[in-house]
Enzyme design. Structure first.
Site, PDB file in Angstrom:
ATOM      1  N   VAL A  28       0.831  -1.213   0.000  1.00  0.00           N
ATOM      2  CA  VAL A  28       0.000   0.000   0.000  1.00  0.00           C
ATOM      3  C   VAL A  28       0.863   1.260   0.000  1.00  0.00           C
ATOM      4  CG1 VAL A  28      -1.656   1.335   1.371  1.00  0.00           C
ATOM      5  CG2 VAL A  28      -2.007  -1.108   1.027  1.00  0.00           C
ATOM      6  N   GLU A 171      -7.643   2.323   2.269  1.00  0.00           N
ATOM      7  CA  GLU A 171      -7.218   2.026   0.903  1.00  0.00           C
ATOM      8  C   GLU A 171      -7.980   0.818   0.361  1.00  0.00           C
ATOM      9  OE1 GLU A 171      -5.262   3.726  -1.273  1.00  0.00           O
ATOM     10  OE2 GLU A 171      -6.211   2.182  -2.498  1.00  0.00           O
ATOM     11  N   PHE A 172      -8.426   0.936  -0.885  1.00  0.00           N
ATOM     12  CA  PHE A 172      -9.227  -0.151  -1.488  1.00  0.00           C
ATOM     13  C   PHE A 172      -8.512  -0.821  -2.661  1.00  0.00           C
ATOM     14  CE2 PHE A 172     -12.193   2.730   0.595  1.00  0.00           C
ATOM     15  CZ  PHE A 172     -12.964   1.846   1.331  1.00  0.00           C
ATOM     16  N   LEU A 173      -7.215  -0.522  -2.850  1.00  0.00           N
ATOM     17  CA  LEU A 173      -6.535  -1.105  -4.015  1.00  0.00           C
ATOM     18  C   LEU A 173      -6.477  -2.627  -3.928  1.00  0.00           C
ATOM     19  CD1 LEU A 173      -3.491  -2.161  -3.110  1.00  0.00           C
ATOM     20  CD2 LEU A 173      -2.974   0.261  -3.224  1.00  0.00           C
ATOM     21  N   LYS A 227     -14.107   0.302   5.333  1.00  0.00           N
ATOM     22  CA  LYS A 227     -13.082  -0.608   4.791  1.00  0.00           C
ATOM     23  C   LYS A 227     -13.377  -2.058   5.192  1.00  0.00           C
ATOM     24  CE  LYS A 227      -9.472  -2.386   3.099  1.00  0.00           C
ATOM     25  NZ  LYS A 227      -9.258  -2.554   1.679  1.00  0.00           N
ATOM     26  N   PHE A 272     -16.931 -11.664  -8.199  1.00  0.00           N
ATOM     27  CA  PHE A 272     -16.693 -12.240  -6.863  1.00  0.00           C
ATOM     28  C   PHE A 272     -17.625 -13.382  -6.500  1.00  0.00           C
ATOM     29  CE2 PHE A 272     -13.418 -10.897  -4.047  1.00  0.00           C
ATOM     30  CZ  PHE A 272     -12.782  -9.933  -4.814  1.00  0.00           C
ATOM     31  N   CYS A 283      -5.477  -9.486   3.323  1.00  0.00           N
ATOM     32  CA  CYS A 283      -6.597  -8.647   3.757  1.00  0.00           C
ATOM     33  C   CYS A 283      -7.824  -9.421   4.214  1.00  0.00           C
ATOM     34  CB  CYS A 283      -6.967  -7.672   2.651  1.00  0.00           C
ATOM     35  SG  CYS A 283      -5.666  -6.466   2.348  1.00  0.00           S
ATOM     36  N   LYS A 344      -3.351 -15.142  -5.247  1.00  0.00           N
ATOM     37  CA  LYS A 344      -4.138 -14.866  -6.450  1.00  0.00           C
ATOM     38  C   LYS A 344      -3.163 -14.490  -7.569  1.00  0.00           C
ATOM     39  CE  LYS A 344      -5.067  -9.954  -5.749  1.00  0.00           C
ATOM     40  NZ  LYS A 344      -6.055  -8.904  -5.717  1.00  0.00           N
TER      41      LYS A 344
END
Ligand SMILES: NC(=O)c1ccc[n+]([C@@H]2O[C@H](COP(=O)([O-])OP(=O)(O)OC[C@H]3O[C@@H](n4cnc5c(N)ncnc54)[C@H](O)[C@@H]3O)[C@@H](O)[C@H]2O)c1
Length: 464
Positions: A28, A171-173, A227, A272, A283, A344
């Protein structure tokens, strides 16, 4: 200078270069720092890991993230991006003090805030002027208050009374698409109780808001919870599909047909809802757990979150159970080819990866693994150096080399290069034509025609 003057000065500088310090140069922090530098800001990244900073100063990146290396080099060359271990320099550099350090699970699964609070202490120890502390790490509701209290306590011990604000900017990256996510965000959540600070953050993010304003200003606690809500909902979708996949197997249905059948409903959508061998990464597992621990602390029974976590833990064992059943519990001395180590595709991150649960279960039964991953080999070597030395894990330099002379192929990560392999060649390399596919990459009918025994998730079960 008093806070209001500094804010006014900075507001005037909006759209122009701003000075930013980022604590934490991991997935991040490094992406945030690089993207903020790319749009013209003057960014100093601070990390306590000297080796990491020395390497970054030599142009060597600690992580694999597509496109990041070139962007780091470009911004270092332009002198907009610098790296240091000197916290005092960091506190003096930026009006914005971004916190992007790790928040790993504590012993009981709640978020460990020691790194966040250590940064808060060093800011308190070194600040001489107004600062905006922007928390990007994923932290439980109420952490901004803890950061504020920590800074205030240190300032009091110095006999100082200096103004500062604490902002929540989660943060959503996504790893693997982090640059695109940061440069073209769906939303930028800003939690603050100070409208002027909100305006400064809005100005800072203006270059990423070209076609519409994506900044959502809200109160700090809601920002912190947003988040966790996002990650917990995504994890819930995955666990839901995995639950249905397990039922589909028992009912003789094909979960891939079910997935297409439900995804076509616009209220559900296709994103998803892929069944698989469980979610991993840095996460989802820890954030679902931490949110569930938060619930426990406030006396709320978060039944759904507990189920999401336990379904996922069980799902990470599904591949091993299929393998064990196929070989009738006789795994001692068997060799398995493993395609994929990262949690992933498009990352080298192996934190909480399903590959780890699987390999450890195979080793415990006396089997060995020959593995290939396009990016996570160095990380696997770092984590499992001992197992590599004992030959329990052999890291191979191609997918084909991993197959040679093994009892079966196991696919754990859906890297593109695994999607259309040469099945004829594979069959000739494997001792037995058996594939355990944890990501449903292949067509069962085709593989059966080609003479493979093919196990997938929620689809045909050869042993039924
Ligand atoms: N990785 C992701 O995809 C992702 C996405 C969104 C949010 N987050 C959240 O962002 C935070 C950071 O995650 P990450 O994956 O980048 O972690 P990371 O482990 O890759 O990086 C954290 C870095 O912080 C450094 N650090 C620790 N203490 C420090 C200190 N006192 N001063 C300076 N540096 C310090 C560590 O040395 C490390 O380099 C976590 O809270 C995570 O939950 C991660």
């Amino acid at each position: 200078m008093i806070a209001v003057d500094i804010i006014n000065q900075e507001a005037e500088r909006a759209y122009k270069q701003m000075k930013i310090t980022i604590y934490g140069s991991g997935y991040v922090g490094l992406v945030t720092g690089t993207c903020l530098a790319e749009v013209g800001n003057d960014v100093l990244c601070i990390d306590i890991d000297k080796q990491k900073i020395d390497n970054l100063n030599k142009g060597l990146l600690p992580i694999y993230e597509p496109g990041l290396e070139d962007l780091v080099k470009k911004n270092v060359a332009a002198n907009r991006l610098n790296f240091s271990t000197d916290t005092e320099k960091g506190v003096n550099h930026g009006l914005f003090q971004f916190v992007a350090v790790g928040t790993p699970p504590d012993e009981d699964g709640s978020a460990d805030l020691q790194y966040v609070l250590a940064v808060a202490r060093s800011i308190g120890e070194n600040m001489n002027d107004y600062r905006i502390i922007v928390n990007k790490s994923t932290v439980p509701v109420g952490t901004a208050d803890k950061v504020k209290d920590t800074v205030n306590a240190v300032l009091a011990s110095r006999g100082q009374n200096i103004e500062f604000d604490v902002v929540s900017n989660p943060e959503f990256l996504k790893e693997g698409a982090a640059l695109d996510d940061f440069m073209k965000p769906d939303r930028v959540v800003v939690g603050t109780d100070n409208p002027r600070t909100a305006e400064l953050l809005r100005a800072l993010y203006t270059p990423f808001n070209r076609n519409r304003d994506r900044v959502l200003v809200m109160d700090i606690r809601s920002a912190e919870l947003t988040k966790y809500a996002a990650n917990a909902l995504l994890a819930t979708k995955i666990s839901f599909m995995n639950e249905l996949a397990n039922m589909a197997e028992m009912l003789g249905a094909d979960i891939e047909n079910v997935r297409i059948g439900i995804g076509s409903d616009p209220r559900i959508g296709y994103k998803f809802i892929y069944p698989g061998c469980g979610y991993g990464g840095s996460c989802f597992p820890k954030d679902v757990q931490a949110l569930e621990r938060t619930a426990t602390q406030i006396g709320y029974d978060a039944a759904l979150l507990k189920a999401v976590e336990s379904v996922n833990n069980r799902q990470k064992e599904v591949l091993f159970n299929k393998i064990n059943r196929h070989f009738k519990g006789d795994l001692q001395g068997r060799k398995f080819a493993l395609w994929g180590l990262a949690f992933k595709p498009n990352t080298d991150d192996m934190r909480a990866a399903p590959s780890r649960t699987l390999m450890e279960a195979l080793w415990a039964q006396g089997a060995t693994v020959k593995a290939y991953d396009p990016e996570a080999m160095k990380e696997a070597q770092r984590i499992y150096g001992d197992n590599c030395r004992d030959k329990k894990l052999v890291l191979c330099d191609s997918p084909e080399a991993a197959l040679d002379n093994t009892d079966a192929l196991i696919v754990v990560t859906e890297w593109n290069q695994f999607r259309s392999p040469n099945f004829k060649e594979m069959k000739s390399m494997l001792k037995q034509a058996v594939i355990f596919d944890g990501r449903n990459l292949y067509d069962p009918q085709f593989l059966i025609q080609e003479g493979f025994t093919y196990y997938a998730i929620g689809r045909n079960q050869p042993d039924k």
